[in-house]
Structure formats: structure tokens, C-alpha cells
Design an enzyme around this catalytic site. Structure first.
Site, PDB file in Angstrom:
ATOM      1  N   HIS A  63       0.693  -1.205  -0.082  1.00 36.28           N
ATOM      2  CA  HIS A  63      -0.141   0.098  -0.121  1.00 36.28           C
ATOM      3  C   HIS A  63       0.996   1.279  -0.069  1.00 36.28           C
ATOM      4  O   HIS A  63       0.754   2.144  -0.772  1.00 36.28           O
ATOM      5  CB  HIS A  63      -1.030   0.043   1.119  1.00 36.28           C
ATOM      6  N   ARG A 109       4.489  10.401  -5.700  1.00 40.84           N
ATOM      7  CA  ARG A 109       6.076  10.537  -5.942  1.00 40.84           C
ATOM      8  C   ARG A 109       6.585  10.002  -7.232  1.00 40.84           C
ATOM      9  O   ARG A 109       5.973   9.986  -8.070  1.00 40.84           O
ATOM     10  CB  ARG A 109       6.795  10.520  -4.644  1.00 40.84           C
ATOM     11  N   GLU A 121      -9.037  -2.323   6.332  1.00 40.42           N
ATOM     12  CA  GLU A 121      -7.893  -2.640   7.311  1.00 40.42           C
ATOM     13  C   GLU A 121      -8.580  -3.590   8.377  1.00 40.42           C
ATOM     14  O   GLU A 121      -9.758  -4.125   8.589  1.00 40.42           O
ATOM     15  CB  GLU A 121      -7.775  -1.143   8.273  1.00 40.42           C
TER      16      GLU A 121
END
Ligand code: MN
Length: 423
Positions: free
Chosen positions: A140, A149, A208
Site C-alpha cells: 500500500h 511521488r 483494515e
């Protein structure tokens, strides 16, 4: 082996073959009865009101107080400590084992204590004091790093040295089945020079698993890798809903805020760490770089739990958009908790720590729409002909999870939440 986990045990309660709740599970939650909130468990499709069993004498001699059973939350039960929690779980296991007549011989108690799951109202199981969210799946973090980025600098310099986390908001954690309104907030549209205020347009889920603290520490104390499991009562599935556009604009430099705290959803049954013991599996190698000594992992501290995310539109057929696994975590729960307290930060019973989005290596195992649709560039085709880049109004997102070993399936049931239009 933990007695109640014995794979050869069978219950006199009917357990469907694909049930997450065989007699080896015995999770804890809260059922709402006419007379109030009660500590409860579930076997197969039968919810069991443990307060009724307590008043019926089924826990006599264990030194337990009625207030633990007649309670809005399971916190007081967890606070009894693991030794006492195990005594109760073992006792429940015995009462419901094939051949045991203690309860089966008492028709009125059976009638008052056993509730078909389809008729049971489950409420928020834990009074959550503090909530912390980590960022511990390497796939992740790598995916997000690639998108925002570049692949050569996907992980920030700290990521392989510590489990990155932030303090979330406990007040907006809700139990499965609670609808949530699409949040509104500030966003900076692409190419604009001023922010706008309005409904979130990039609403996402995060797959999660969260652990619940069952044993507190004093301010100034630390938890070590070897003692961390003593502080973890059990786990729930956790949907950490995220407003990506709000998050993107607000998060510099202090991290997530309103893009996250409008709601998180949890599954209603807390599955004990004891019940998950058979699913313990190897933790990933951490040798490039090695963590500092206080975080060094020498045991199998990951868990092989299959995880799924479904999107179901209001009208029309839904689909499973993610199949992942809790074993993909780079930083395990013990490392998270050890790091959390290394500065003397205390933890309290009922605190919740979420794993961070759990993604696996391939697109089909990515744990958020941000990754599945790769920032909206690869939409998902739905069976009704529509497409999803993120979550639409009227969509219900459902997460499921279970492990399977020695013919026994231990699961969480589901956490489900529907998105309503913004006000
Ligand atoms: Mn999260």
C-alpha cells in the site's frame, strides 16, 4: 493448544458449513435486548445473550459480577484480564459442546438466551477511548508513493524503520450497518488557484483490521515485543473511510484530519487473539534495513486471514473488488504497539489500533479504490454496466474476513456501510 480451539469440537447448535462462527470462535459483542445491552457471543446463526446464561447460573463459581454481562460495552469484560477471559470462553465452549445437557435441559433459559442472528440487533461492542491508525502494508505504501511521488522514491525515508501512524478520532467509529453521509469539506480542484467547499468527490474505503486493547499501561511505561500480545484482546474488521480530495489538500504538514474523521466502520464481533492462534504465520523478513533492537521481530506474528471488499450499488448487482490477506502486513501488531508506547504513551482498555490499508502485491488485492482505480485512471466495471473510480452515493461497501485451518473456519462476519448523499 488452547482448549476451546480444538478442531474436533462440535456444537449442538447447528453451524452452517460456511459459517464464520463455529464453536471454536466464540467472539464477544453486545446484543440489544428489551431489557438493555448484554454481553453476547455467536455460534453459527445463533446469537447468545450471555447475561441470560449468567442469571441462569451457567457461570456460577467463576467469581464474575453481573455488571460485566449487563453492560453497554465489552470493555469491563476485557478488563478482567486474559486469564479470566479464557475461563469464560472455555466455559461457553463446554456449555455448547455436543452432548452437554446443562443448557439443553433448560427450555425456558434456552428460549430467553438464544436469538436467531437475523433477529438480533448488535451494537457498538467497544467503547473506544483512543483510536490510532497505522500505515503498515508495504504494498500500500509503495503504491501510494508511486502515484504521488515516483517508483524510485516510493517509500519515505522513515518507512522501513518504524510503523508510521497518526492519532485518529474515536467519536466517529460506528458499528456495521450504520449509514454514513458523504462528507463535505475543502478541496483544491486541479488547476484551480483557490480551494472550494462541497461534497467529497473522491470517497474511498480502506480495508483494515484493528486490534483492541484489553490491558492498560501506566503513563511512562512501555510495552515490549514480548509482552505486546498480553495487551491485545482481539480484532475487528475496520473500514477507514477516506475522502481523498479533502485529505490531499489538508494533510500538509500535520497529516490526515477531516478527510478521515467523518467515520470509520467496524464489525460487531471482536474475535479474540486466542481464537486466531491457529492462523499465526511467518512475518516478513526485515533485514534491509533491520529495525532497531526494540522493534526487532523474532517470532511468527502475522496472521493468515483472507480479506474481501464488495461494492453493492443501490440498484443492481455488486461485485468483489478486492481479495487481500492480513498476512501482507510488513509491520505486525506487536511492533505497532511496541512503537506506540516506546515514548511512554499509555494505552487504555478499549483503545483501538488499525492496521492501515492492507494491500497485497497485485491489483486484485489492493485495499482501496485509490489503488484499484490507480487514482481514477483505471475504472472498475460493475455488473450493472456502471463504472467505479471511487464510491458513489447509494453504494454499500462490505468487508469480510476469515481464516481456515484443519477444517475450521474462524471469521469476523462482515462490516458493512452505505453511503448516503451529502446534505
Ligand atoms: Mn487508514
Amino acid at each position: 493448544m488452547i482448549k476451546a480451539n480444538n478442531p474436533s469440537l462440535k456444537s449442538w447448535i447447528q453451524v452452517p458449513a460456511d459459517s464464520d462462527f463455529p464453536i471454536q470462535n466464540i467472539p464477544f459483542g453486545i446484543v440489544v435486548r428489551e431489557s438493555g445491552h448484554k454481553l453476547a457471543t455467536i455460534i453459527g446463526d445463533t446469537v447468545i445473550d450471555l447475561a441470560e446464561l449468567y442469571h441462569g447460573g451457567m457461570f456460577d463459581g467463576l467469581g464474575l459480577d453481573a455488571s460485566v454481562f449487563e453492560n453497554e460495552f465489552i470493555n469491563d469484560f476485557m478488563a478482567l484480564g486474559k486469564a479470566q477471559n479464557r475461563v469464560v470462553r472455555d466455559r461457553i465452549s463446554v456449555i455448547f459442546q455436543e452432548g452437554n445437557q446443562e443448557l439443553q435441559g433448560n427450555e425456558s433459559l434456552m428460549a430467553s438466551a438464544l436469538i436467531p442472528a437475523s433477529e438480533a440487533t448488535l451494537s457498538m461492542p467497544v467503547k473506544v477511548g483512543d483510536y490510532t491508525d497505522f500505515y503498515s502494508s508495504r504494498d500500500h505504501a509503495y503504491n501510494v508513493g508511486c502515484m504521488f511521488r515516483d517508483p524510485n522514491n516510493a517509500l519515505l525515508p522513515n518507512w522501513l524503520h518504524l510503523p508510521v501512524g497518526y492519532h485518529g478520532r474515536a467519536s466517529s467509529i460506528v458499528v456495521s450497518g450504520t449509514p454514513l453521509k458523504r462528507p463535505k469539506g475543502q478541496q483544491m480542484p486541479a488547476g484551480a488557484d483557490k480551494p472550494v467547499y462541497g461534497p467529497c468527490r473522491l470517497l474511498d474505503f480502506e480495508l483494515e483490521v484493528a486490534f483492541v486493547i484489553g490491558k492498560e499501561t501506566a503513563l511512562g511505561d512501555t510495552i515490549s515485543m514480548d509482552s505486546a500480545e498480553e495487551h491485545i484482546f482481539g480484532l475487528v474488521l475496520f473500514n477507514d473511510w477516506s475522502a481523498r480530495d479533502i485529505q490531499k489538500w489538508e494533510y500538509v504538514p500535520l497529516g490526515p484530519f477531516l478527510g478521515k474523521n467523518f467515520g470509520s466502520s467496524i464489525s460487531p464481533w471482536v474475535v479474540t487473539l486466542d481464537a486466531l492462534e491457529p492462523f499465526r504465520t511467518e512475518s516478513p523478513k526485515q533485514n534491509d534495513p533491520e529495525p532497531l533492537p526494540y522493534l526487532k521481530n523474532t517470532e511468527d506474528r502475522n496472521y493468515d486471514i483472507n480479506l474481501f471488499v464488495d461494492i453493492n450499488p443501490e440498484s443492481g448487482e455488486g461485485k468483489t473488488v478486492c481479495e487481500s490477506n492480513f498476512k501482507y502486513m510488513y509491520w505486525n501488531m506487536c511492533q505497532q504497539l511496541t512503537h506506540h508506547t516506546v515514548n511512554g504513551c499509555n494505552v487504555k482498555v478499549g483503545d483501538m489500533c488499525a492496521s492501515g490499508t492492507i494491500s497485497g502485491p497485485e491489483r486484485g488485492s489492493f485495499g482501496s479504490m485509490l489503488e484499484i482505480s490507480w487514482k481514477g485512471t483505471k475504472p472498475v466495471d460493475m455488473p450493472d454496466g456502471s463504472q467505479r473510480k471511487f464510491i458513489n452515493d447509494g453504494d454499500t461497501v462490505t468487508m469480510r474476513g476469515y481464516g481456515e485451518r484443519n477444517g475450521v473456519r474462524i471469521g469476523f462476519g462482515e462490516v458493512s456501510g452505505k453511503i448516503l448523499p451529502a446534505d
